[in-house]
Design an enzyme around this catalytic site. Structure first.
Site, short mmCIF file in Angstrom:
data_model
loop_
_atom_site.label_atom_id
_atom_site.label_comp_id
_atom_site.label_asym_id
_atom_site.label_seq_id
_atom_site.Cartn_x
_atom_site.Cartn_y
_atom_site.Cartn_z
CG ASP A 1 43.49 34.64 46.85
OD1 ASP A 1 43.32 35.86 46.89
OD2 ASP A 1 44.61 34.10 46.99
CG ASP B 1 47.69 38.13 43.69
OD1 ASP B 1 47.66 38.18 42.45
OD2 ASP B 1 47.43 39.10 44.41
#
Length: 224
Positions: free
Chosen positions: A9, A11
């Site tokens: 991922d 953020d």
């Protein structure tokens, strides 16, 4: 020997910020929107994301509205400023080192993010990650962004679908790998983390940290 797969991922996982929300603040600094009303909307969508209630289609229509009628040259110049002012100073060497470790091991590495491909394309390059699975923006015949999503959004269960489609395009599947690492901070990514042999709660939000402790998943804190 079968390669391992490593999915990141973006953020609050590799970056100590939310690039989507930060782009919204950058748009405000550009003077492209009314600051007070746009910030209120941007913050409201971010709160829904954190709560797991975001309508990704509604959000994409909102967050692309300030810039989708602007020229390619203006957008390229703005994105360069965004990278230099907001993103590059936020990239921690420890996050880059984690990516490099998996690349050096020969893992197939991809960035799988619910942020759109316009915002994240240059960020993936900054991390040296060749494979980016982001929310794809629909474009009309002239190449203009419409405010709608093309295909399945890489969000929640959609991350599982998009990753499977990407692997299928290379003649692979989840079952092709001996080990699958998945790094994320968010419970929104539980569907993809549950596909992994080695899910790692990375800088986890409280909801994911609770789940990780219950399931005995490792918890990695890259940032202070």
């Amino acid at each position: 020997m079968t390669k391992n797969l490593c999915l990141f991922d973006l953020d609050h996982t590799l970056l100590p910020l939310d690039s989507d929300h930060t782009w919204g603040e950058f748009v405000i600094r550009q003077g492209w929107v009314d600051a007070e009303s746009y910030r209120a909307g941007n913050n409201a969508f971010y709160a829904k994301y954190q709560a797991g209630t975001l309508d990704i289609h509604e959000y994409i229509a909102y967050c692309t509205a300030p810039w989708r009628d602007r020229s390619a040259a203006e957008l390229a110049a703005a994105h360069d400023r965004f990278m230099n002012e907001d993103i590059l100073p936020a990239i921690h060497p420890v996050a880059v080192d984690l990516v490099r470790k998996h690349q050096a091991q020969g893992d197939l590495v991809a960035l799988v993010t619910a942020t759109n491909e316009f915002v994240t394309g240059p960020i993936a390059k900054a991390f040296g990650i060749d494979h980016l699975l982001a929310v794809n923006l629909e474009r009309d015949a002239s190449g203009k962004v419409t405010g709608r999503i093309a295909g399945t959004p890489s969000f929640r269960e959609g991350k599982v679908t998009r990753t499977a489609e990407w692997l299928t395009g290379m003649g692979l599947s989840y079952e092709s790998f001996g080990r699958i690492h998945m790094y994320s901070d968010s419970a929104n990514d539980l569907p993809l983390m549950e596909q992994a042999t080695d899910p790692v709660a990375t800088n986890p939000a409280p909801s994911l940290e609770t789940i990780a402790r219950e399931r005995g998943w490792p918890i990695l804190k890259l940032f202070p």
